[in-house]
Scaffold this motif. Sequence first.
Motif, PDB file in Angstrom:
ATOM      1  N   ILE A   1      74.409  44.281  25.639  1.00 53.10           N
ATOM      2  CA  ILE A   1      73.770  43.907  26.898  1.00 53.10           C
ATOM      3  C   ILE A   1      74.176  44.855  28.022  1.00 53.10           C
ATOM      4  O   ILE A   1      73.340  45.293  28.821  1.00 53.10           O
ATOM      5  N   MET A   2      75.462  45.181  28.101  1.00 49.05           N
ATOM      6  CA  MET A   2      75.921  46.099  29.136  1.00 49.05           C
ATOM      7  C   MET A   2      75.312  47.473  28.964  1.00 49.05           C
ATOM      8  O   MET A   2      74.891  48.118  29.932  1.00 49.05           O
ATOM      9  N   ARG A   3      75.220  47.938  27.721  1.00 47.27           N
ATOM     10  CA  ARG A   3      74.634  49.249  27.468  1.00 47.27           C
ATOM     11  C   ARG A   3      73.155  49.273  27.808  1.00 47.27           C
ATOM     12  O   ARG A   3      72.647  50.237  28.393  1.00 47.27           O
ATOM     13  N   ASP A   4      72.440  48.206  27.504  1.00 45.15           N
ATOM     14  CA  ASP A   4      71.021  48.147  27.813  1.00 45.15           C
ATOM     15  C   ASP A   4      70.774  48.073  29.314  1.00 45.15           C
ATOM     16  O   ASP A   4      69.830  48.670  29.830  1.00 45.15           O
ATOM     17  N   SER A   5      71.632  47.317  30.046  1.00 44.42           N
ATOM     18  CA  SER A   5      71.444  47.195  31.487  1.00 44.42           C
ATOM     19  C   SER A   5      71.742  48.487  32.219  1.00 44.42           C
ATOM     20  O   SER A   5      71.191  48.732  33.291  1.00 44.42           O
ATOM     21  N   HIS A   6      72.601  49.349  31.664  1.00 42.44           N
ATOM     22  CA  HIS A   6      72.939  50.606  32.319  1.00 42.44           C
ATOM     23  C   HIS A   6      72.021  51.744  31.918  1.00 42.44           C
ATOM     24  O   HIS A   6      71.909  52.737  32.643  1.00 42.44           O
ATOM     25  N   THR A   7      71.398  51.629  30.753  1.00 43.97           N
ATOM     26  CA  THR A   7      70.583  52.741  30.242  1.00 43.97           C
ATOM     27  C   THR A   7      69.117  52.383  30.107  1.00 43.97           C
ATOM     28  O   THR A   7      68.377  53.107  29.454  1.00 43.97           O
ATOM     29  N   LYS A   8      68.672  51.267  30.681  1.00 45.43           N
ATOM     30  CA  LYS A   8      67.274  50.900  30.550  1.00 45.43           C
ATOM     31  C   LYS A   8      66.407  51.833  31.390  1.00 45.43           C
ATOM     32  O   LYS A   8      66.831  52.378  32.412  1.00 45.43           O
ATOM     33  N   GLU A   9      65.194  52.019  30.941  1.00 43.01           N
ATOM     34  CA  GLU A   9      64.266  52.891  31.641  1.00 43.01           C
ATOM     35  C   GLU A   9      63.637  52.161  32.823  1.00 43.01           C
ATOM     36  O   GLU A   9      63.345  50.978  32.757  1.00 43.01           O
ATOM     37  N   ILE A  10      63.429  52.907  33.910  1.00 44.01           N
ATOM     38  CA  ILE A  10      62.869  52.356  35.133  1.00 44.01           C
ATOM     39  C   ILE A  10      61.373  52.631  35.156  1.00 44.01           C
ATOM     40  O   ILE A  10      60.917  53.699  34.755  1.00 44.01           O
ATOM     41  N   ASP A  11      60.633  51.637  35.618  1.00 42.03           N
ATOM     42  CA  ASP A  11      59.194  51.799  35.745  1.00 42.03           C
ATOM     43  C   ASP A  11      58.906  52.716  36.928  1.00 42.03           C
ATOM     44  O   ASP A  11      59.180  52.379  38.080  1.00 42.03           O
ATOM     45  N   LEU A  12      58.345  53.876  36.643  1.00 41.65           N
ATOM     46  CA  LEU A  12      58.053  54.845  37.695  1.00 41.65           C
ATOM     47  C   LEU A  12      56.715  54.585  38.366  1.00 41.65           C
ATOM     48  O   LEU A  12      56.409  55.236  39.371  1.00 41.65           O
TER      49      LEU A  12
ATOM     50  N   ASN B   1      55.240  51.094  38.964  1.00 39.75           N
ATOM     51  CA  ASN B   1      55.451  49.922  39.817  1.00 39.75           C
ATOM     52  C   ASN B   1      56.916  49.897  40.253  1.00 39.75           C
ATOM     53  O   ASN B   1      57.788  49.423  39.533  1.00 39.75           O
ATOM     54  N   ARG B   2      57.188  50.412  41.430  1.00 40.34           N
ATOM     55  CA  ARG B   2      58.559  50.493  41.928  1.00 40.34           C
ATOM     56  C   ARG B   2      58.936  49.322  42.833  1.00 40.34           C
ATOM     57  O   ARG B   2      60.028  49.314  43.398  1.00 40.34           O
ATOM     58  N   ASP B   3      58.068  48.363  42.956  1.00 34.98           N
ATOM     59  CA  ASP B   3      58.360  47.132  43.704  1.00 34.98           C
ATOM     60  C   ASP B   3      57.895  45.947  42.864  1.00 34.98           C
ATOM     61  O   ASP B   3      56.939  45.247  43.218  1.00 34.98           O
ATOM     62  N   PRO B   4      58.562  45.697  41.728  1.00 36.80           N
ATOM     63  CA  PRO B   4      58.075  44.631  40.830  1.00 36.80           C
ATOM     64  C   PRO B   4      58.182  43.244  41.437  1.00 36.80           C
ATOM     65  O   PRO B   4      57.380  42.372  41.125  1.00 36.80           O
ATOM     66  N   LYS B   5      59.161  43.009  42.315  1.00 37.54           N
ATOM     67  CA  LYS B   5      59.313  41.698  42.946  1.00 37.54           C
ATOM     68  C   LYS B   5      58.615  41.606  44.292  1.00 37.54           C
ATOM     69  O   LYS B   5      58.703  40.569  44.959  1.00 37.54           O
ATOM     70  N   GLN B   6      57.966  42.708  44.723  1.00 35.00           N
ATOM     71  CA  GLN B   6      57.137  42.744  45.930  1.00 35.00           C
ATOM     72  C   GLN B   6      57.913  42.289  47.162  1.00 35.00           C
ATOM     73  O   GLN B   6      57.475  41.424  47.924  1.00 35.00           O
ATOM     74  N   ILE B   7      59.085  42.889  47.349  1.00 35.30           N
ATOM     75  CA  ILE B   7      59.891  42.544  48.522  1.00 35.30           C
ATOM     76  C   ILE B   7      59.440  43.302  49.760  1.00 35.30           C
ATOM     77  O   ILE B   7      59.742  42.897  50.893  1.00 35.30           O
ATOM     78  N   ASN B   8      58.722  44.417  49.590  1.00 38.03           N
ATOM     79  CA  ASN B   8      58.232  45.197  50.723  1.00 38.03           C
ATOM     80  C   ASN B   8      56.707  45.270  50.725  1.00 38.03           C
ATOM     81  O   ASN B   8      56.129  46.232  51.243  1.00 38.03           O
ATOM     82  N   GLU B   9      56.072  44.245  50.156  1.00 35.88           N
ATOM     83  CA  GLU B   9      54.619  44.282  50.054  1.00 35.88           C
ATOM     84  C   GLU B   9      53.962  44.181  51.421  1.00 35.88           C
ATOM     85  O   GLU B   9      52.995  44.878  51.713  1.00 35.88           O
ATOM     86  N   ASP B  10      54.473  43.319  52.281  1.00 33.53           N
ATOM     87  CA  ASP B  10      53.869  43.092  53.592  1.00 33.53           C
ATOM     88  C   ASP B  10      54.683  43.678  54.740  1.00 33.53           C
ATOM     89  O   ASP B  10      54.369  43.422  55.904  1.00 33.53           O
ATOM     90  N   VAL B  11      55.721  44.436  54.434  1.00 37.36           N
ATOM     91  CA  VAL B  11      56.601  44.926  55.498  1.00 37.36           C
ATOM     92  C   VAL B  11      56.340  46.396  55.793  1.00 37.36           C
ATOM     93  O   VAL B  11      56.017  46.763  56.927  1.00 37.36           O
ATOM     94  N   VAL B  12      56.475  47.243  54.794  1.00 38.27           N
ATOM     95  CA  VAL B  12      56.354  48.683  55.019  1.00 38.27           C
ATOM     96  C   VAL B  12      55.161  49.286  54.304  1.00 38.27           C
ATOM     97  O   VAL B  12      55.027  50.503  54.261  1.00 38.27           O
ATOM     98  N   LYS B  13      54.288  48.464  53.745  1.00 38.88           N
ATOM     99  CA  LYS B  13      53.078  48.989  53.127  1.00 38.88           C
ATOM    100  C   LYS B  13      52.043  49.193  54.218  1.00 38.88           C
ATOM    101  O   LYS B  13      51.279  48.292  54.572  1.00 38.88           O
ATOM    102  N   VAL B  14      52.031  50.406  54.783  1.00 38.87           N
ATOM    103  CA  VAL B  14      51.194  50.712  55.935  1.00 38.87           C
ATOM    104  C   VAL B  14      50.290  51.880  55.569  1.00 38.87           C
ATOM    105  O   VAL B  14      50.772  52.943  55.169  1.00 38.87           O
ATOM    106  N   ASP B  15      49.008  51.648  55.686  1.00 34.18           N
ATOM    107  CA  ASP B  15      48.018  52.697  55.494  1.00 34.18           C
ATOM    108  C   ASP B  15      47.386  53.058  56.828  1.00 34.18           C
ATOM    109  O   ASP B  15      47.668  52.452  57.868  1.00 34.18           O
TER     110      ASP B  15
END
Length: 213
Positions: A75-86, A88-102
Amino acid sequence: MRGLRLSAVAAVRRHSRSDITQDRLSEHRDSGTLLILSQSHCSPPFLPHTPWTVPPDRDPSSTMADQYNANEEKIMRDSHTKEIDLINRDPKQINEDVVKVDFEDVIAEPDGTHSLDGVWKASYTTFTVSKYWCYRILSAVFGIPVALLWGFLFACISFCHIWAVMPCIKSYLIETQCLSRIYSLCIHTFCDPLFEALGKIFSSIRVALRKEV
């Protein structure tokens, strides 16, 4: 004579057994089922299932401990070496309505107040490209130091919460539980009889309302 008689009896038994076998085979053949009868007409001995047991030279507790350690290391090895989704970099949508400015969220021209088409297109391109490359340059320069700072800060917060906050809360709960038992005992001993007596006294009071003209 005795030998002939025994042989005749054996022949009769074999003949009757063969007749029974032939009759059974013919019955099952007619029903479409093939039945194989053994010569002794006995079913094979039942072999009970032997459960898996730990070898006598190995301790079961050590086996479970080794398995737990192996799972924890995985588990420790998987948590340190897991691949990151390049993507979708906001999977929990914490900045969906804050800094998403077009461009449309900042600058908009209502009907009747329109600039030149070339100016509008150039403004859109300038805003989009400047925001994109400015963020990339700032993240390239300050991204790693700021990530190091926030990682250190959250590690300190986690350490304080695990080793200071939760033990203090647990000790406070234990102490207040002792006090709460003493308080509830005093209430049930002294106050409950008094309140019950007052309730019985005032329960016999009847109030009647009269309206006189």
